[in-house]
Design an enzyme around this catalytic site. Structure first.
Site, PDB file in Angstrom:
ATOM      1  N   SER A   2      -8.860   5.848  -0.652  1.00  0.00           N
ATOM      2  CA  SER A   2      -8.085   6.284   0.511  1.00  0.00           C
ATOM      3  C   SER A   2      -7.785   5.080   1.384  1.00  0.00           C
ATOM      4  O   SER A   2      -8.577   4.126   1.445  1.00  0.00           O
ATOM      5  CB  SER A   2      -8.876   7.322   1.308  1.00  0.00           C
ATOM      6  OG  SER A   2      -8.309   7.529   2.583  1.00  0.00           O
ATOM      7  N   SER A   3      -6.679   5.140   2.094  1.00  0.00           N
ATOM      8  CA  SER A   3      -6.341   4.047   3.005  1.00  0.00           C
ATOM      9  C   SER A   3      -7.299   3.962   4.190  1.00  0.00           C
ATOM     10  O   SER A   3      -7.313   2.957   4.909  1.00  0.00           O
ATOM     11  CB  SER A   3      -4.902   4.206   3.513  1.00  0.00           C
ATOM     12  OG  SER A   3      -4.756   5.445   4.203  1.00  0.00           O
ATOM     13  N   CYS A   4      -8.141   4.985   4.393  1.00  0.00           N
ATOM     14  CA  CYS A   4      -9.091   4.945   5.510  1.00  0.00           C
ATOM     15  C   CYS A   4     -10.234   3.962   5.262  1.00  0.00           C
ATOM     16  O   CYS A   4     -11.069   3.746   6.144  1.00  0.00           O
ATOM     17  CB  CYS A   4      -9.636   6.334   5.800  1.00  0.00           C
ATOM     18  SG  CYS A   4     -10.826   6.922   4.585  1.00  0.00           S
ATOM     19  N   TYR A   8     -16.588   9.306   5.348  1.00  0.00           N
ATOM     20  CA  TYR A   8     -15.712   9.448   4.188  1.00  0.00           C
ATOM     21  C   TYR A   8     -15.298   8.075   3.656  1.00  0.00           C
ATOM     22  O   TYR A   8     -15.306   7.828   2.441  1.00  0.00           O
ATOM     23  CB  TYR A   8     -14.480  10.267   4.576  1.00  0.00           C
ATOM     24  CG  TYR A   8     -13.476  10.470   3.471  1.00  0.00           C
ATOM     25  CD1 TYR A   8     -13.738  11.340   2.420  1.00  0.00           C
ATOM     26  CD2 TYR A   8     -12.249   9.805   3.487  1.00  0.00           C
ATOM     27  CE1 TYR A   8     -12.808  11.536   1.404  1.00  0.00           C
ATOM     28  CE2 TYR A   8     -11.320   9.997   2.489  1.00  0.00           C
ATOM     29  CZ  TYR A   8     -11.598  10.858   1.444  1.00  0.00           C
ATOM     30  OH  TYR A   8     -10.675  11.042   0.445  1.00  0.00           O
ATOM     31  N   LYS A  46     -15.895   6.220  -0.099  1.00  0.00           N
ATOM     32  CA  LYS A  46     -14.817   5.677  -0.930  1.00  0.00           C
ATOM     33  C   LYS A  46     -15.027   4.188  -1.223  1.00  0.00           C
ATOM     34  O   LYS A  46     -14.726   3.720  -2.325  1.00  0.00           O
ATOM     35  CB  LYS A  46     -13.461   5.914  -0.261  1.00  0.00           C
ATOM     36  CG  LYS A  46     -13.032   7.371  -0.258  1.00  0.00           C
ATOM     37  CD  LYS A  46     -12.880   7.909  -1.666  1.00  0.00           C
ATOM     38  CE  LYS A  46     -12.353   9.319  -1.718  1.00  0.00           C
ATOM     39  NZ  LYS A  46     -12.202   9.828  -3.103  1.00  0.00           N
ATOM     40  N   HIS A  74      -5.124  18.011   6.935  1.00  0.00           N
ATOM     41  CA  HIS A  74      -4.594  16.759   7.452  1.00  0.00           C
ATOM     42  C   HIS A  74      -3.404  17.053   8.366  1.00  0.00           C
ATOM     43  O   HIS A  74      -2.907  18.177   8.421  1.00  0.00           O
ATOM     44  CB  HIS A  74      -4.198  15.844   6.298  1.00  0.00           C
ATOM     45  CG  HIS A  74      -5.370  15.266   5.577  1.00  0.00           C
ATOM     46  ND1 HIS A  74      -5.741  15.662   4.317  1.00  0.00           N
ATOM     47  CD2 HIS A  74      -6.272  14.319   5.955  1.00  0.00           C
ATOM     48  CE1 HIS A  74      -6.820  14.987   3.940  1.00  0.00           C
ATOM     49  NE2 HIS A  74      -7.163  14.171   4.909  1.00  0.00           N
TER      50      HIS A  74
END
Length: 318
Positions: free
Chosen positions: A113-115, A142, A146, A185
């Protein structure tokens, strides 16, 4: 993995095939000629259970694994249940990757994920900014899970020499999304909120935050096309970004969704609610160098997603 080495009869396991990303990837693989795309619903196989996951994978012996299974949610869900997001995602990832490693699966694609990137990373975000600064607090648990998945992929490559890879998608949306009023989201959540406001004739809709943060959105079908490109052409230790390379503010997104859903009332922002990361748009130059480009524009994609929402109101999640 160049095209000429791909055997379209080899089994491909898409973990999370019923989710937003996984279902799009499974459709794409079948559409490109893969004849043995395997999926299993969580009611039949709990991927957090390592013993059952091993039994399933040993029985099917996939030669390609796409790890798209994850516990996901928006700011509210991440804020409320950080321990669950950390534990569930770690267990899913370790369970699937340990079984794949035990089988010697030659090709695995892990979706992160880009997070994972620092809250104040320079924009657009390059893959090299990973672990160079603190994370956004609202989804830290989260993100850490990842990052652990990326690390496991790298460790297996180094120790076992398997051609495993990681891809970091930006914010996804599309058919099959989660439209829950609290745990979705931002994009699908706004679709539902504006639709219900239009139906009821509400005078105003309140949107969390100031409306100033900027976000990038990628249709799940574009992600699926990127994944098959990566399986064919990418083999590197570093994760690779998948996105559009362009963004818009949450205020602009809200106005766009209001227009698509036919809502004509006032849009009110609540700055007492968290904004999250100020801006998040990915540098996708490494991905586009492989020949992939997103093909679904945001207006077109939102309209198609809204139509799917309307057509599936009886069964839609949330």
């Amino acid at each position: 993995m160049p095209d000429k080495t791909i055997d379209y009869d080899q089994p491909v396991f898409v973990a999370g095939h019923a989710g937003l990303a996984g279902s799009a990837i499974a459709r794409r693989l079948r559409g490109e000629g893969f004849r043995k795309v395997i999926g299993v619903r969580s009611a039949e196989l709990e991927l957090r259970d390592s013993d059952r996951t091993w039994e399933f994978m040993a029985a099917h012996r996939p030669q390609i694994v796409v790890l798209a299974a994850a516990r996901v949610g928006g700011i509210a869900a991440n804020n409320a249940h950080p321990a669950d997001f950390l534990s569930d995602n770690l267990r899913i990832q370790v369970s699937v990757m340990d079984a794949a490693r035990r089988l010697g699966v030659p090709r695995l694609l892990f979706l992160g994920s880009s997070c994972i990137y620092p809250k104040h990373a320079p924009q657009p975000i390059r893959e090299s900014t990973l672990l160079t600064g603190p994370l956004e607090q609202t989804n830290e648990a989260y993100a850490v899970a990842k990052i652990a998945g990326i690390t496991q992929v790298r460790a297996v490559r180094r120790q076992d020499g398997l051609a495993w890879i990681s891809a970091m998608p930006t914010n996804l949306y599309g058919p099959g999304d989660n439209f829950h009023p609290e745990h979705s989201h931002v994009l699908p959540g706004l679709i539902r909120r504006f639709h219900e406001a239009a139906e009821s004739g509400a005078a105003s809709v309140t949107v969390w935050g100031s409306g100033a943060p900027r976000r990038e959105f990628l249709h799940a079908d574009d992600l699926a096309a990127a994944c098959t490109t990566l399986l064919r052409h990418y083999d590197d230790d570093d994760p690779i970004n998948v996105g559009t390379g362009s963004d818009l503010s949450i205020a602009e997104l809200a106005s766009l969704i209001a227009e698509v859903t036919g809502y004509r009332g006032e849009i009110v922002f609540d700055p007492s609610r968290p904004d999250g990361t100020p801006r998040k748009v990915l540098d996708v130059s490494r991905m586009t160098a492989l020949g992939w480009r997103p093909t679904i524009g945001l207006v077109e994609g939102i309209a198609a997603t809204y139509k799917w929402f309307l057509d599936n109101r009886e069964t839609v999640r949330g």
